[in-house]
Write an enzyme that holds these catalytic residues in place. Structure first.
Site, short mmCIF file in Angstrom:
data_model
loop_
_atom_site.label_atom_id
_atom_site.label_comp_id
_atom_site.label_asym_id
_atom_site.label_seq_id
_atom_site.Cartn_x
_atom_site.Cartn_y
_atom_site.Cartn_z
CG ASP A 79 -36.75 -31.36 20.22
OD1 ASP A 79 -37.17 -30.70 19.25
OD2 ASP A 79 -37.28 -32.42 20.61
CG HIS B 233 -40.89 -30.37 21.36
ND1 HIS B 233 -42.19 -30.45 21.82
CD2 HIS B 233 -40.39 -31.63 21.45
CE1 HIS B 233 -42.47 -31.70 22.18
NE2 HIS B 233 -41.39 -32.43 21.95
CD GLU C 23 -35.49 -33.54 17.43
OE1 GLU C 23 -36.56 -34.14 17.63
OE2 GLU C 23 -34.41 -33.90 17.97
CD GLU D 239 -40.35 -35.18 16.97
OE1 GLU D 239 -41.23 -35.22 17.86
OE2 GLU D 239 -39.16 -34.92 17.19
CG HIS E 251 -38.69 -39.22 17.03
ND1 HIS E 251 -39.95 -39.66 17.38
CD2 HIS E 251 -38.43 -38.16 17.84
CE1 HIS E 251 -40.43 -38.89 18.36
NE2 HIS E 251 -39.53 -37.98 18.66
#
Length: 421
Positions: free
Chosen positions: A222, A224, A248, A274, A324
């Site tokens: 991730d 992020h 991700e 997400e 998610h």
């Protein structure tokens, strides 16, 4: 000779008409029986960082939802209360009409707060409808396409270290995939040692598990949204050697146009979504053809109703779905109901023992925690009515007395500028 004329025997048409009348009457009686009105809304802010919603009807059937934006529980609670002004007295089984009203009957729409409020309400309405018909929610969407759902577990924290031992523990617990944060703070363009730190962490997991599952063990990484385009290109290329399950949010969702360029540097599947909140937010992303996995959140992106539509859109673009869900048991149960009936689902996130959890965890608010029993990296689809879970309302009410005021950390880079968390 006098007598009575013999009555004509009933024809097949007459028999069918009689049967149709009887079926119609039964259907009418059932509709009367199932006609309900919403009578009350209650929100519960519970540790570690969640907001639960209970919708009550005049038939005594209650539904649970999880409307939450992490770090903004109070704002979402107010948005739910505003929606409740319309919904009191409404028929909870008219889910699509309620969804369209909550979305379209306002000039300003979309975004995390309003869509999360709709999401939690939608979950609770589906829970009510399933309980009223004594069916799990997936039966309303054509039934199951799978018996169980693959799940992954988080390792590491915000600034991940010692991920290798944590990954081994997860593997020994039966998981076949994990997810980790890639980096901590990052500049727009940073030194290569930051890249080497990421490579060392991911490499340590592959080395620790090499004698067991090896490359069959999934490692999702991730970014992020912490990494900017220039560094994301470098990381995506360098990480290929470890064959990650996916990367991700390689860039922030407001910079999704950069995914096209990043995709030229790697064959690793790219996941994002997400922080997108409706089918309209996903429309351009899918049209651009640069994403491999979308990750709508059933507590943010309009709930079960909207995420079903988003997943169907993705299927038309040959894109898979990994909903998610670093959230609570109601959100996870909602995801599993949709996982069960959605063909292009890849894997499911779940939050047990995630690093965000303080003073509460995934199983704490369930009457039967075994409903989320993980085995061989999978979880069975809950088959009970509605969401398939039973909330321990006493535990919820006690926890709500404590509440929470969770906020994400504020990060700065070495020169003092604000960094993406």
């Amino acid at each position: 000779m006098g007598g009575f004329a013999e009555a004509n025997p009933p024809t097949l048409h007459d028999l069918q008409a009689t049967a149709d009348d009887e079926n119609s009457q039964r259907a009418t009686n059932n509709r009367k029986k199932l006609t309900m009105k919403i009578t009350a809304f209650e929100c519960f802010k519970v540790p570690p960082r969640w907001l639960f919603l209970k919708i009550t009807t005049d038939e005594g059937i209650c539904g649970w939802g999880e409307p939450i934006v992490e770090g903004h529980a109070g704002a979402v609670e107010v948005a739910v209360q505003e929606a409740a002004e319309y919904l009191i007295g409404q028929d909870p089984t008219r889910i699509e009409d309620i969804w369209q009203t909550l979305y379209r009957a306002r000039f300003y729409r979309g975004g995390p707060v309003l869509m999360s409020a709709i999401a939690g309400i939608d979950q609770a309405l589906w829970d009510i409808k399933g309980k009223a018909h004594n069916l799990p929610i997936y039966e309303f969407f054509g039934g199951r396409v799978r018996e169980k759902v693959r799940v992954y577990s988080w390792v590491g924290g915000d600034s991940p270290n010692e991920v290798a031992s944590a990954a081994r523990q997860r593997m020994e617990s039966g998981f076949t995939a994990i997810k980790m944060n890639a980096t901590s703070q990052s500049h727009y363009v940073d030194s290569f040692d930051k890249v080497e730190e990421v490579l060392a962490r991911v490499g340590s997991i592959r080395e620790a598990l090499g004698s067991a599952l090896g490359s069959a063990f999934g490692i999702a990484i991730d970014f992020h949204g912490r990494v900017h385009k220039s560094m994301a290109k470098v990381l995506a290329r360098e990480l290929e050697q470890f064959h990650p399950l996916f990367i991700e949010e390689p860039v922030l969702p407001e910079n999704n146009e950069a995914l096209k360029e990043i995709a030229h540097y790697t064959t690793i599947p790219i996941a994002t979504g997400e922080r997108l909140y409706s089918r309209w937010d996903f429309k351009q992303l899918l049209h651009d053809g640069v994403v491999d996995i979308i990750q709508p959140d059933l507590s943010h992106a309009g709930g079960i109703s909207e995420c079903r539509k988003i997943a169907t859109m993705a299927e038309a673009y040959d894109v898979s779905v990994a909903f998610h869900c670093p959230l609570g048991p109601i959100a996870l149960a909602s995801c599993l109901q949709l996982d069960a009936c959605t063909h292009n689902v890849l894997i499911q996130e779940q939050s047990l023992n995630i690093h965000y959890h303080q003073n509460g965890d995934l199983l704490d608010y369930l009457q039967d925690p075994n409903v989320f029993a993980y085995q061989d990296g999978h979880v069975n689809v809950p088959s009970g009515p509605g969401l398939g879970i039973q909330i321990n309302e006493e535990a919820v009410r006690e926890a709500a007395k404590i509440g929470h005021n969770w906020r994400n950390p504020v990060w700065r880079t070495t020169d003092g500028t604000i960094a993406e968390w």
